[in-house]
Design an enzyme around this catalytic site. Structure first.
Site, short mmCIF file in Angstrom:
data_model
loop_
_atom_site.label_atom_id
_atom_site.label_comp_id
_atom_site.label_asym_id
_atom_site.label_seq_id
_atom_site.Cartn_x
_atom_site.Cartn_y
_atom_site.Cartn_z
N SER A 21 0.82 -1.21 0.00
CA SER A 21 0.00 0.00 0.00
C SER A 21 0.85 1.26 0.00
O SER A 21 0.34 2.36 -0.22
CB SER A 21 -0.92 0.01 1.23
OG SER A 21 -0.16 0.04 2.41
N CYS A 83 2.60 -6.88 1.81
CA CYS A 83 1.62 -6.17 2.64
C CYS A 83 0.82 -7.21 3.41
O CYS A 83 0.19 -8.08 2.80
CB CYS A 83 0.69 -5.35 1.74
SG CYS A 83 -0.68 -4.53 2.61
N ASN A 84 0.86 -7.13 4.73
CA ASN A 84 0.13 -8.10 5.54
C ASN A 84 -1.38 -8.00 5.33
O ASN A 84 -2.07 -9.01 5.26
CB ASN A 84 0.46 -7.89 7.02
CG ASN A 84 1.89 -8.23 7.34
OD1 ASN A 84 2.79 -7.42 7.11
ND2 ASN A 84 2.14 -9.41 7.86
N CYS A 196 3.22 -5.70 10.01
CA CYS A 196 2.99 -4.79 8.88
C CYS A 196 4.35 -4.45 8.31
O CYS A 196 5.29 -4.16 9.06
CB CYS A 196 2.26 -3.53 9.34
SG CYS A 196 2.12 -2.25 8.06
#
Length: 289
Positions: A21, A83-84, A196
């Site tokens: 993101s 991205c988690n 994250c």
């Protein structure tokens, strides 16, 4: 369209797409570069739509598939979902749409946290979406049952935005970290999993807090290394690892500010790749700065 398990071969010289993101992709990219220095890499920071943490699963799936469609125009051989939140919400959809590609996601570090913890309690710092996802909950429960470990979780609201702004050690960021990390340590956690990919960039500040607040050494888990190992294993399995003496190339893309991404690469990795900013994900005719 259907694909065989291993369709027409992709060249080992093809690039690997990495996306997040925002600048969290860079924390995973540095591990991949260290382990696989010959690979060509495409890094996509979806900063124009960050953070993902407050979005619905449907929105994250749509965004993930849009980014994958963009990267696939570059003839990639693999996608790393750095991205988690996107991994938890969208990796299965991604694998269904692109079965011909190697696809690697990130996990929030629960397994290594359980291994390293001596107190039987491990803290997990992540976005609210990651912590609420069925994928995370199932993994947490599975590991807790098999190891007896207790996971103390903390949603870090606003932390991604601070890191995106480059405020790694500002007073506001430190105050956030104090409020998120201290309760986990006082609750007995001797291991902290960074759930994250943005969070490794504030690891030095977390270490300061841990040193001050904990009477025992605290292990901090950055899962980027595990991602690079899994990517290497799958590339070798498919015969797609690039074995060249020359270093691989790096290109960067963003839906946010090009200058901000360039600055992030310089500040966080001391690298200066070519970077392009796009207003949308279909191959545009006019990039903007």
């Amino acid at each position: 369209m259907s694909f065989s398990a291993y369709p027409d071969p992709v060249a080992a010289d093809a690039p690997i797409g990495i996306f997040d993101s925002g600048v969290g992709a860079l924390s995973v990219l540095r591990h991949i570069q260290a382990r696989l220095p010959s690979e060509h890499l495409l890094c996509f920071a979806d900063s124009g739509h960050a953070p993902y943490g407050g979005k619905s699963d449907a929105a994250i799936i749509e965004r993930t598939l849009d980014i994958a469609a963009f990267l696939s125009t570059k003839n990639i051989k693999a996608i790393v979902v750095a991205c988690n939140t996107a991994t938890a919400a969208a990796i299965e959809a991604l694998r269904q749409h692109y079965p011909q590609l190697i696809i690697v996601g990130v996990e929030p570090g629960l397994k290594p946290a359980a291994v390293f913890s001596k107190s039987g309690k491990a803290g997990v710092l992540a976005t609210a979406s990651t912590l609420a996802s069925s994928r995370f909950i199932a993994l947490r429960d599975q590991i807790s049952t098999s190891t007896g470990i207790t996971f103390l979780t903390q949603a870090c609201v606003g932390l991604v935005e601070q890191i995106e702004k480059g405020e790694l050690d500002s007073a506001e960021t430190i105050a956030m970290l104090e409020s998120y990390v201290t309760p986990l340590l006082r609750g007995g956690a001797d291991t902290l999993a960074l759930g994250c990919t943005h969070y490794p960039f504030v690891q030095p500040a977390i270490e300061v807090i841990a040193h001050r607040e904990s009477a025992v050494p605290v292990t901090i888990i950055d899962t980027g290394e595990a991602v690079s190992r899994q990517l290497e294993r799958l590339l070798q399995q498919r015969g797609l690892q690039r074995f060249e003496t020359t270093a691989g190339s790096l290109q960067a893309f963003t839906t946010g500010s090009r200058s901000a991404l360039v600055a992030a690469f310089a500040k966080l990795l001391n690298q200066h790749p070519s970077a392009v900013s796009y207003t949308h994900l279909t191959l545009p005719t006019t990039p903007y700065v």
